[in-house]
Design an enzyme around this catalytic site. Structure first.
Site, PDB file in Angstrom:
ATOM      1  N   ASP A 290      48.659  13.327  75.955  1.00  0.00           N
ATOM      2  CA  ASP A 290      49.484  13.078  75.224  1.00  0.00           C
ATOM      3  C   ASP A 290      50.752  13.876  76.281  1.00  0.00           C
ATOM      4  OD1 ASP A 290      48.056  12.525  73.180  1.00  0.00           O
ATOM      5  OD2 ASP A 290      47.757  14.088  71.645  1.00  0.00           O
TER       6      ASP A 290
ATOM      7  N   HIS B  24      54.410   8.747  71.046  1.00  0.00           N
ATOM      8  CA  HIS B  24      53.359  10.388  70.857  1.00  0.00           C
ATOM      9  C   HIS B  24      55.362  11.071  70.109  1.00  0.00           C
ATOM     10  CE1 HIS B  24      51.281  13.891  70.507  1.00  0.00           C
ATOM     11  NE2 HIS B  24      52.739  14.403  71.064  1.00  0.00           N
TER      12      HIS B  24
ATOM     13  N   HIS C 227      59.710  15.001  70.393  1.00  0.00           N
ATOM     14  CA  HIS C 227      57.636  15.645  69.958  1.00  0.00           C
ATOM     15  C   HIS C 227      58.967  16.693  69.302  1.00  0.00           C
ATOM     16  CE1 HIS C 227      54.489  18.399  70.388  1.00  0.00           C
ATOM     17  NE2 HIS C 227      54.061  16.843  71.727  1.00  0.00           N
TER      18      HIS C 227
ATOM     19  N   HIS D 247      46.795  16.752  78.284  1.00  0.00           N
ATOM     20  CA  HIS D 247      47.934  16.389  78.275  1.00  0.00           C
ATOM     21  C   HIS D 247      48.121  15.910  79.453  1.00  0.00           C
ATOM     22  CE1 HIS D 247      47.398  18.623  74.220  1.00  0.00           C
ATOM     23  NE2 HIS D 247      49.038  17.920  73.669  1.00  0.00           N
TER      24      HIS D 247
HETATM   25 ZN   LIG Z   1      52.056  16.640  72.130  1.00  0.00          ZN
END
Ligand SMILES: [Zn+2]
Length: 231
Positions: free
Chosen positions: A50, A101, A105, A193
């Site tokens: 991510d 995503h 954020h 990530h």
């Molecule tokens: Zn994230």
């Protein structure tokens, strides 16, 4: 009952109803989905990354995955895709699955409905504008609201949860503990990530990825992105 008290009680009731519908019900649904995912992923290793793409780590990670002949799912942030569209496309061109995503954020539970829905829609449209059709959505912070779930359902976007957190974003950086927990489960969707600057978290992502791939080889598991579960 005095009118002021009655108004306050009505407002409190409406607030509780809002939280119940927007947050509590989706949270309970998520728990059921993750239980199901734990069964579906037995005998499989699904690698997920991510918060990228990011020049500092994504190319190095792509090199490692290519060397090991492994595919993965990358859930990208629209603002990162806008900053590095070539890099974003190179992930898809290398055969990996690309999902959204959100754009920047926002925490779904801490955002106003219009903010989180705009963040969601802008994330998807930014990926599309870069020539990437998002295959599924990973909710920021793993949090979901009912209105976001409704939007995603209408957009035909599956919600991509995870069963195991690698710990790279705040947990202990413990490769052995991550492997032990994945081995005991007999398969996993692992959260990682690819947005870290060089340093211990950056090194950990590469190290835990390689160790998970070794474990999958040893156990004879299938390795890939969410396409392993049939979309
Ligand atoms: Zn994230």
């Amino acid at each position: 009952m005095p009118p002021a008290q009655s108004i306050l009680l009505t407002l409190a009731g409406l607030g509780a109803l809002y939280v119940g519908i927007q947050i509590v019900l989706p949270h309970l649904w998520k728990k059921g989905q993750i239980r199901k995912l734990r069964d579906e992923v037995r005998g499989k290793l699904i690698l997920t990354y991510d918060d990228g793409p990011w020049d500092g780590l994504t190319p190095e990670l792509l090199g490692l995955l290519q060397k090991r002949g492994a595919r993965a799912s990358f859930f990208m942030l629209g603002e990162k895709v806008e900053a590095a569209p070539e890099l974003a496309r190179s992930v898809a061109e290398a055969g990996h699955e690309v999902g959204s995503h959100s754009y920047s954020h926002h925490h779904p539970w801490k955002s106003a409905p219009w903010t989180r829905l705009q963040d969601l829609a802008r994330g998807h449209s930014t990926l599309s504008a870069a020539g990437l059709e998002p295959a599924g959505h990973r909710p920021p912070y793993g949090k979901l609201c009912a209105d976001s779930a409704f939007w995603l359902g209408r957009a035909g976007q599956g919600i991509r949860w995870w069963t195991h957190d690698s710990g790279d974003s705040g947990g202990p950086l413990d490769v052995a503990a991550c492997l032990r927990s994945v081995r005991e489960a007999g398969g996993a969707v692992v959260l990682m990530h690819d947005g870290y600057a060089p340093g211990e978290r950056h090194a950990y992502v590469l190290e835990v990825t390689a160790a998970l791939l070794d474990l999958a080889d040893e156990q004879g598991w299938d390795v890939g992105g969410f396409e392993l579960l049939g979309g």
